[in-house]
Design a protein around this motif. Structure first.
Motif, PDB file in Angstrom:
ATOM      1  N   VAL A  61       6.587  10.324  24.200  1.00 47.13           N
ATOM      2  CA  VAL A  61       6.738   9.223  23.258  1.00 47.13           C
ATOM      3  C   VAL A  61       5.437   8.424  23.267  1.00 47.13           C
ATOM      4  N   SER A  62       5.178   7.699  22.203  1.00 49.44           N
ATOM      5  CA  SER A  62       3.974   6.889  22.125  1.00 49.44           C
ATOM      6  C   SER A  62       4.089   5.672  23.037  1.00 49.44           C
ATOM      7  N   ALA A  63       3.140   5.540  23.967  1.00 51.80           N
ATOM      8  CA  ALA A  63       3.138   4.370  24.844  1.00 51.80           C
ATOM      9  C   ALA A  63       2.917   3.098  24.040  1.00 51.80           C
ATOM     10  N   ASP A  64       2.098   3.190  22.974  1.00 54.22           N
ATOM     11  CA  ASP A  64       1.850   2.024  22.127  1.00 54.22           C
ATOM     12  C   ASP A  64       3.122   1.580  21.425  1.00 54.22           C
ATOM     13  N   ALA A  65       3.882   2.563  20.935  1.00 56.71           N
ATOM     14  CA  ALA A  65       5.127   2.225  20.243  1.00 56.71           C
ATOM     15  C   ALA A  65       6.100   1.528  21.186  1.00 56.71           C
ATOM     16  N   LEU A  66       6.222   2.066  22.405  1.00 54.31           N
ATOM     17  CA  LEU A  66       7.105   1.427  23.381  1.00 54.31           C
ATOM     18  C   LEU A  66       6.613   0.025  23.723  1.00 54.31           C
ATOM     19  N   TYR A  67       5.308  -0.109  23.912  1.00 52.99           N
ATOM     20  CA  TYR A  67       4.734  -1.408  24.254  1.00 52.99           C
ATOM     21  C   TYR A  67       5.057  -2.442  23.181  1.00 52.99           C
ATOM     22  N   TRP A  68       4.854  -2.083  21.905  1.00 50.27           N
ATOM     23  CA  TRP A  68       5.111  -3.045  20.830  1.00 50.27           C
ATOM     24  C   TRP A  68       6.606  -3.339  20.695  1.00 50.27           C
ATOM     25  N   TRP A  69       7.430  -2.349  20.976  1.00 49.14           N
ATOM     26  CA  TRP A  69       8.874  -2.615  20.958  1.00 49.14           C
ATOM     27  C   TRP A  69       9.228  -3.632  22.039  1.00 49.14           C
ATOM     28  N   PHE A  70       8.679  -3.453  23.249  1.00 45.46           N
ATOM     29  CA  PHE A  70       8.943  -4.407  24.320  1.00 45.46           C
ATOM     30  C   PHE A  70       8.480  -5.814  23.911  1.00 45.46           C
ATOM     31  N   ARG A  71       7.273  -5.875  23.325  1.00 48.92           N
ATOM     32  CA  ARG A  71       6.716  -7.175  22.936  1.00 48.92           C
ATOM     33  C   ARG A  71       7.509  -7.832  21.820  1.00 48.92           C
ATOM     34  N   LEU A  72       7.777  -7.088  20.737  1.00 51.56           N
ATOM     35  CA  LEU A  72       8.448  -7.649  19.569  1.00 51.56           C
ATOM     36  C   LEU A  72       9.905  -8.015  19.847  1.00 51.56           C
ATOM     37  N   SER A  73      10.482  -7.400  20.888  1.00 49.91           N
ATOM     38  CA  SER A  73      11.875  -7.717  21.226  1.00 49.91           C
ATOM     39  C   SER A  73      12.001  -9.132  21.784  1.00 49.91           C
ATOM     40  N   GLY A  74      10.882  -9.683  22.299  1.00 48.36           N
ATOM     41  CA  GLY A  74      10.927 -10.995  22.929  1.00 48.36           C
ATOM     42  C   GLY A  74      11.445 -10.963  24.361  1.00 48.36           C
ATOM     43  N   GLN A  75      11.636  -9.747  24.907  1.00 46.07           N
ATOM     44  CA  GLN A  75      12.205  -9.637  26.251  1.00 46.07           C
ATOM     45  C   GLN A  75      11.255  -8.994  27.249  1.00 46.07           C
ATOM     46  N   SER A  76      10.020  -8.781  26.862  1.00 46.54           N
ATOM     47  CA  SER A  76       9.098  -8.055  27.737  1.00 46.54           C
ATOM     48  C   SER A  76       8.894  -8.756  29.079  1.00 46.54           C
ATOM     49  N   ARG A  77       8.955 -10.076  29.090  1.00 44.53           N
ATOM     50  CA  ARG A  77       8.755 -10.818  30.342  1.00 44.53           C
ATOM     51  C   ARG A  77       9.998 -10.800  31.232  1.00 44.53           C
ATOM     52  N   LEU A  78      11.090 -10.261  30.704  1.00 46.63           N
ATOM     53  CA  LEU A  78      12.334 -10.221  31.468  1.00 46.63           C
ATOM     54  C   LEU A  78      12.537  -8.890  32.182  1.00 46.63           C
ATOM     55  N   ILE A  79      11.624  -7.947  31.981  1.00 46.26           N
ATOM     56  CA  ILE A  79      11.741  -6.634  32.618  1.00 46.26           C
ATOM     57  C   ILE A  79      11.635  -6.785  34.138  1.00 46.26           C
ATOM     58  N   LYS A  80      12.540  -6.147  34.840  1.00 49.28           N
ATOM     59  CA  LYS A  80      12.609  -6.290  36.295  1.00 49.28           C
ATOM     60  C   LYS A  80      12.022  -5.074  37.002  1.00 49.28           C
ATOM     61  N   ALA A  81      11.410  -5.328  38.140  1.00 49.62           N
ATOM     62  CA  ALA A  81      10.862  -4.251  38.963  1.00 49.62           C
ATOM     63  C   ALA A  81      11.993  -3.402  39.530  1.00 49.62           C
ATOM     64  N   GLY A  82      11.685  -2.136  39.802  1.00 49.66           N
ATOM     65  CA  GLY A  82      12.691  -1.268  40.403  1.00 49.66           C
ATOM     66  C   GLY A  82      12.469   0.191  40.084  1.00 49.66           C
ATOM     67  N   SER A  83      13.407   1.004  40.530  1.00 51.96           N
ATOM     68  CA  SER A  83      13.378   2.450  40.304  1.00 51.96           C
ATOM     69  C   SER A  83      14.406   2.783  39.225  1.00 51.96           C
ATOM     70  N   TYR A  84      13.948   3.415  38.149  1.00 49.37           N
ATOM     71  CA  TYR A  84      14.806   3.668  36.988  1.00 49.37           C
ATOM     72  C   TYR A  84      14.817   5.148  36.628  1.00 49.37           C
TER      73      TYR A  84
END
Length: 330
Positions: A61-84
């Motif tokens: 998948v495009s890393a840029d596309a994922l990055y912009w989705w995280f940013r535009l969602s307004g929740q990128s700063r809420l992502i938590k550390a961990g193993s997924y």
């Protein structure tokens, strides 16, 4: 004016189309096929590095596309550390939701009542996606790393099922189990009888471990505890086979001989009075409570009846008759 209107309408259509395509994309499953992809979010990781971690895990998948989705969602700063993990059918929208909730990929390991520390280590070594940081360490060094230098490892971990994120250290699981035992032992000690023969929580833990290994039927635990508490009060040796077997260690071949009962070790409760120096296994909650709440009984002996229960006797004469009846078939 007409031309300007056409341009505005055209731009609006493009934006609408783009928005529609974007909404379709975030709800469409990521192309992982039938495989599960694992990745880790480090503490303080940026949304761009999280997107790249997904790609590095093998998701085409495009890393840029994922990055912009995280940013535009307004929740990128809420992502938590961990193993997924990304399982088949996971969409970018579902992935972000998982990251924001901190829904890590968990596995579990079960520690069983009555196990000794060697068996605990074997279970940890076989546990799925658990990093074996303690595998090359001696028990005393393990306890030091857990913050308990000088404390014996045996019996210090509460038997239960423990869940952990993938790739966690086995020391993390051991610490959880140790803290659980601390809590359960303290709770049991707070409920102790006032005239208990045991003087410290440590003695209660040792007693509970013996009860755990001696009990074939749960209802007998308080009576077994009563026998051992009675013996401690009058200075009579506990004479319990499980402690002797534990003291024999790897040399025990499954057959307890008379010579074993006479061979003196710190754990031979036939040759030494009082409790052994450490627990001999992991006691569960019922054995911990039985240790501090023994049954009111005049029994000093018990023998297995062959059905999981025991016969309790106040005198040696009655005990010998019970041994003949239940074990020698006389």
């Amino acid at each position: 004016m007409r031309r300007l209107l056409i341009v505005v309408v055209y731009v609006a259509l493009l934006l609408g189309l783009g928005g529609g395509l974007g909404w379709w994309w975030v709800q469409r499953p990521l192309p992982v096929g039938d495989a599960t992809r694992d990745f880790t979010v480090a503490p303080g990781a940026s949304s761009r590095s999280v997107a790249q971690a997904v790609v590095d895990a093998g998701v085409p998948v495009s890393a840029d596309a994922l990055y912009w989705w995280f940013r535009l969602s307004g929740q990128s700063r809420l992502i938590k550390a961990g193993s997924y993990e990304i399982t088949p059918g996971t969409s970018p929208e579902a992935l972000l939701d998982k990251l924001v909730r901190g829904e890590q990929a968990l596995r579990s390991v079960t520690l069983v009542e009555g196990w000794n520390f060697r068996q605990v280590r074997e279970a940890l070594a076989k546990a799925e996606r658990l990093t074996p940081d303690s595998s090359a360490l001696e028990p005393d060094l393990i306890m030091s790393k857990l913050g308990r230098p000088g404390v014996a490892a045996e019996g210090r971990f509460f038997p239960d099922t423990y869940r952990y994120p993938k790739n966690s250290s086995d020391l993390v699981v051991l610490k959880q189990a140790m803290q659980a035992m601390d809590k359960m032992l303290a709770a049991a000690w707070a409920q102790r009888q006032p005239d208990l023969a045991l003087k410290t929580p440590e003695e209660a833990l040792i007693m509970a471990s013996i009860i755990e290994k001696e009990t074939g039927q749960g209802a007998d635990r308080p009576l077994i505890s009563g026998v051992f508490n009675n013996r401690l009060r009058i200075g009579m040796p506990l004479q319990t086979d499980p402690t002797v077997i534990y003291g024999l260690g790897a040399s025990f071949d499954g057959n307890l001989r008379r010579s074993d009962l006479r061979a003196d070790t710190p754990f031979n409760t036939y040759t030494r009075r009082g409790l052994p120096p450490t627990p001999i296994a992991m006691p569960g909650a019922a054995s911990l409570l039985a240790a501090v709440q023994p049954a009111r009984t005049d029994a000093l002996y018990f023998v297995a009846k062959g059905d999981g229960s025991s016969h309790f006797s106040p005198s040696l004469e009655e005990h010998n008759r019970a041994v003949n009846q239940y074990q020698r078939n006389r």
